[in-house]
Structures are given as structure tokens and as C-alpha cells.
Design a protein around this motif. Sequence first.
Motif, PDB file in Angstrom:
ATOM      1  N   LEU A  57       8.977  13.553  -8.991  1.00 44.42           N
ATOM      2  CA  LEU A  57      10.308  13.365  -8.367  1.00 44.42           C
ATOM      3  C   LEU A  57      11.052  12.193  -8.816  1.00 44.42           C
ATOM      4  CD1 LEU A  57       9.039  13.842  -4.626  1.00 44.42           C
ATOM      5  CD2 LEU A  57      10.331  15.241  -6.070  1.00 44.42           C
ATOM      6  N   GLY A  58      10.844  11.654 -10.023  1.00 45.98           N
ATOM      7  CA  GLY A  58      11.683  10.839 -10.918  1.00 45.98           C
ATOM      8  C   GLY A  58      11.840   9.388 -10.122  1.00 45.98           C
ATOM      9  N   HIS A  59      10.769   8.747  -9.612  1.00 46.23           N
ATOM     10  CA  HIS A  59      10.555   7.650  -9.132  1.00 46.23           C
ATOM     11  C   HIS A  59       9.713   6.669 -10.090  1.00 46.23           C
ATOM     12  CE1 HIS A  59      12.326   8.898  -5.427  1.00 46.23           C
ATOM     13  NE2 HIS A  59      11.106   9.863  -5.233  1.00 46.23           N
ATOM     14  N   GLU A  60       9.890   5.368 -10.124  1.00 47.38           N
ATOM     15  CA  GLU A  60       9.345   4.518 -11.012  1.00 47.38           C
ATOM     16  C   GLU A  60       8.240   3.725 -10.394  1.00 47.38           C
ATOM     17  OE1 GLU A  60       9.584   0.219 -13.478  1.00 47.38           O
ATOM     18  OE2 GLU A  60      11.391   1.214 -12.296  1.00 47.38           O
ATOM     19  N   LEU A  61       7.101   4.122 -10.859  1.00 48.27           N
ATOM     20  CA  LEU A  61       5.860   3.462 -10.433  1.00 48.27           C
ATOM     21  C   LEU A  61       5.654   1.893 -11.141  1.00 48.27           C
ATOM     22  CD1 LEU A  61       3.007   3.659  -8.586  1.00 48.27           C
ATOM     23  CD2 LEU A  61       1.865   4.562 -10.745  1.00 48.27           C
ATOM     24  N   VAL A  62       6.077   1.098 -10.431  1.00 46.26           N
ATOM     25  CA  VAL A  62       6.278  -0.229 -10.836  1.00 46.26           C
ATOM     26  C   VAL A  62       4.901  -1.093 -11.198  1.00 46.26           C
ATOM     27  CG1 VAL A  62       6.986  -2.430 -10.623  1.00 46.26           C
ATOM     28  CG2 VAL A  62       8.456  -0.595  -9.930  1.00 46.26           C
ATOM     29  N   CYS A  63       3.912  -0.795 -10.227  1.00 42.25           N
ATOM     30  CA  CYS A  63       2.692  -1.403 -10.117  1.00 42.25           C
ATOM     31  C   CYS A  63       1.660  -0.437  -9.524  1.00 42.25           C
ATOM     32  CB  CYS A  63       2.706  -2.638  -9.693  1.00 42.25           C
ATOM     33  SG  CYS A  63       1.144  -3.584  -9.220  1.00 42.25           S
ATOM     34  N   ASP A  64       0.413  -0.440  -9.900  1.00 39.31           N
ATOM     35  CA  ASP A  64      -0.902   0.086  -9.047  1.00 39.31           C
ATOM     36  C   ASP A  64      -1.802  -0.604  -9.375  1.00 39.31           C
ATOM     37  OD1 ASP A  64      -1.127   1.322 -11.718  1.00 39.31           O
ATOM     38  OD2 ASP A  64      -1.975   2.935 -10.956  1.00 39.31           O
ATOM     39  N   GLU A  65      -2.606  -1.159  -8.279  1.00 42.64           N
ATOM     40  CA  GLU A  65      -3.578  -1.975  -8.321  1.00 42.64           C
ATOM     41  C   GLU A  65      -4.543  -1.711  -7.235  1.00 42.64           C
ATOM     42  OE1 GLU A  65      -1.617  -5.779  -8.741  1.00 42.64           O
ATOM     43  OE2 GLU A  65      -2.430  -6.301  -6.744  1.00 42.64           O
ATOM     44  N   GLU A  66      -5.923  -2.131  -7.339  1.00 38.01           N
ATOM     45  CA  GLU A  66      -6.963  -1.942  -6.403  1.00 38.01           C
ATOM     46  C   GLU A  66      -7.287  -3.246  -5.873  1.00 38.01           C
ATOM     47  OE1 GLU A  66     -11.387  -0.346  -5.953  1.00 38.01           O
ATOM     48  OE2 GLU A  66     -10.071   0.342  -7.673  1.00 38.01           O
ATOM     49  N   GLN A  67      -7.085  -3.561  -4.452  1.00 38.35           N
ATOM     50  CA  GLN A  67      -7.235  -4.810  -3.914  1.00 38.35           C
ATOM     51  C   GLN A  67      -8.504  -4.542  -2.849  1.00 38.35           C
ATOM     52  OE1 GLN A  67      -3.545  -6.155  -2.129  1.00 38.35           O
ATOM     53  NE2 GLN A  67      -2.903  -6.591  -4.277  1.00 38.35           N
ATOM     54  N   GLY A  68      -9.679  -4.967  -3.258  1.00 34.44           N
ATOM     55  CA  GLY A  68     -10.864  -4.640  -2.247  1.00 34.44           C
ATOM     56  C   GLY A  68     -11.097  -3.017  -2.247  1.00 34.44           C
ATOM     57  N   ASP A  69     -11.017  -2.522  -1.144  1.00 37.11           N
ATOM     58  CA  ASP A  69     -10.913  -1.236  -0.645  1.00 37.11           C
ATOM     59  C   ASP A  69      -9.832  -0.642  -0.328  1.00 37.11           C
ATOM     60  OD1 ASP A  69     -10.519  -2.464   1.637  1.00 37.11           O
ATOM     61  OD2 ASP A  69     -11.850  -1.536   2.755  1.00 37.11           O
ATOM     62  N   GLU A  70      -8.591  -1.228  -0.848  1.00 35.06           N
ATOM     63  CA  GLU A  70      -7.372  -0.910  -0.743  1.00 35.06           C
ATOM     64  C   GLU A  70      -6.797  -0.459  -2.038  1.00 35.06           C
ATOM     65  OE1 GLU A  70      -4.442  -2.941   1.655  1.00 35.06           O
ATOM     66  OE2 GLU A  70      -5.904  -3.133   3.167  1.00 35.06           O
ATOM     67  N   PHE A  71      -5.816   0.425  -2.123  1.00 32.49           N
ATOM     68  CA  PHE A  71      -4.903   0.645  -3.243  1.00 32.49           C
ATOM     69  C   PHE A  71      -3.621   0.435  -2.955  1.00 32.49           C
ATOM     70  CE2 PHE A  71      -8.616   3.507  -3.142  1.00 32.49           C
ATOM     71  CZ  PHE A  71      -9.367   3.200  -4.286  1.00 32.49           C
ATOM     72  N   VAL A  72      -2.830  -0.320  -3.708  1.00 28.31           N
ATOM     73  CA  VAL A  72      -1.685  -0.763  -3.600  1.00 28.31           C
ATOM     74  C   VAL A  72      -0.786  -0.383  -4.646  1.00 28.31           C
ATOM     75  CG1 VAL A  72      -0.069  -2.940  -3.034  1.00 28.31           C
ATOM     76  CG2 VAL A  72      -2.403  -2.546  -2.202  1.00 28.31           C
ATOM     77  N   PHE A  73       0.505   0.315  -4.293  1.00 30.98           N
ATOM     78  CA  PHE A  73       1.505   0.823  -5.195  1.00 30.98           C
ATOM     79  C   PHE A  73       2.806   0.372  -4.992  1.00 30.98           C
ATOM     80  CE2 PHE A  73      -1.790   3.924  -4.082  1.00 30.98           C
ATOM     81  CZ  PHE A  73      -2.259   4.509  -5.359  1.00 30.98           C
ATOM     82  N   LEU A  74       3.454  -0.309  -6.086  1.00 32.70           N
ATOM     83  CA  LEU A  74       4.867  -0.235  -5.898  1.00 32.70           C
ATOM     84  C   LEU A  74       5.724   0.721  -6.519  1.00 32.70           C
ATOM     85  CD1 LEU A  74       5.351  -4.303  -6.726  1.00 32.70           C
ATOM     86  CD2 LEU A  74       5.060  -3.094  -4.436  1.00 32.70           C
ATOM     87  N   ILE A  75       6.780   1.191  -5.705  1.00 32.62           N
ATOM     88  CA  ILE A  75       7.313   2.530  -6.030  1.00 32.62           C
ATOM     89  C   ILE A  75       8.750   2.164  -6.038  1.00 32.62           C
ATOM     90  CG2 ILE A  75       7.935   4.971  -6.031  1.00 32.62           C
ATOM     91  CD1 ILE A  75       5.033   4.962  -4.546  1.00 32.62           C
ATOM     92  N   ARG A  76       9.499   2.215  -7.212  1.00 33.43           N
ATOM     93  CA  ARG A  76      11.027   1.916  -7.396  1.00 33.43           C
ATOM     94  C   ARG A  76      11.691   3.411  -7.119  1.00 33.43           C
ATOM     95  NH1 ARG A  76      13.209  -2.320  -8.670  1.00 33.43           N
ATOM     96  NH2 ARG A  76      11.675  -2.828 -10.119  1.00 33.43           N
ATOM     97  N   ARG A  77      12.635   3.519  -5.849  1.00 36.97           N
ATOM     98  CA  ARG A  77      12.991   4.900  -5.794  1.00 36.97           C
ATOM     99  C   ARG A  77      14.022   5.131  -7.055  1.00 36.97           C
ATOM    100  NH1 ARG A  77      16.785   7.298  -0.770  1.00 36.97           N
ATOM    101  NH2 ARG A  77      17.087   9.140  -1.948  1.00 36.97           N
ATOM    102  N   GLY A  78      13.946   6.411  -7.367  1.00 41.64           N
ATOM    103  CA  GLY A  78      14.926   6.813  -8.475  1.00 41.64           C
ATOM    104  C   GLY A  78      16.260   7.320  -7.698  1.00 41.64           C
ATOM    105  N   GLU A  79      17.063   7.737  -8.511  1.00 43.08           N
ATOM    106  CA  GLU A  79      18.484   8.052  -8.094  1.00 43.08           C
ATOM    107  C   GLU A  79      18.360   9.715  -7.189  1.00 43.08           C
ATOM    108  OE1 GLU A  79      21.024   6.474  -8.194  1.00 43.08           O
ATOM    109  OE2 GLU A  79      19.899   4.751  -9.018  1.00 43.08           O
ATOM    110  N   ALA A  80      17.428  10.401  -7.480  1.00 40.58           N
ATOM    111  CA  ALA A  80      17.097  11.792  -7.056  1.00 40.58           C
ATOM    112  C   ALA A  80      16.947  11.721  -5.394  1.00 40.58           C
ATOM    113  CB  ALA A  80      16.201  12.430  -7.745  1.00 40.58           C
TER     114      ALA A  80
END
Length: 80
Positions: A57-80
Motif C-alpha cells: 500500500l505504499g507506506h514506510e515501515l520505519v521500525c519493527d522490533e520485538e519487545q518481550g512478547d510484543e511486536f512493535v511497528f512504526l509505520i509512516r503513512r504514504g500519500e496513497a
Amino acid sequence: MAASEYDAELDARGLFCPEPVMMLHNRINDVAPGRVLRVRATDPSTTRDIPRFCQFLGHELVCDEEQGDEFVFLIRRGEA
């Protein structure tokens, strides 16, 4: 990740495929283009599904990391 690193958050902890990505699809529309959404999830399939969602969908995955039993993602919304 400090709150200053993102503009909105989606808590998908405790949900299983396909719910986290379905919720992400709706929530990303609430974020202005160029702004960052933080997603917190516990389903391991999100480590595969969320990067594909961003790529498709044209978004930027800025960061993905595992924190214990959680998965954390930072997503920058694209123009679409």
C-alpha cells in the motif's frame, strides 16, 4: 520508543490474523500522510503481514522490533 516518535497508536495485542492487519487498514486512514502510526501486537504473523501491508500500500515501515512478547511497528503513512 518515545511517544514523540509517533503520532497515533493501534493496540492489536491479543488479536490474531487477520484482525491486526484489518484494524491497521482502517486505522492508517486516520493518520495524515507523512505521520507515523505505532502498532503493538502479540501475533507472530504480524512480523510477516505488516511489512507486506506497507509494501503493497505504499507506506514506510520505519521500525519493527520485538519487545518481550510484543511486536512493535512504526509505520509512516504514504500519500496513497
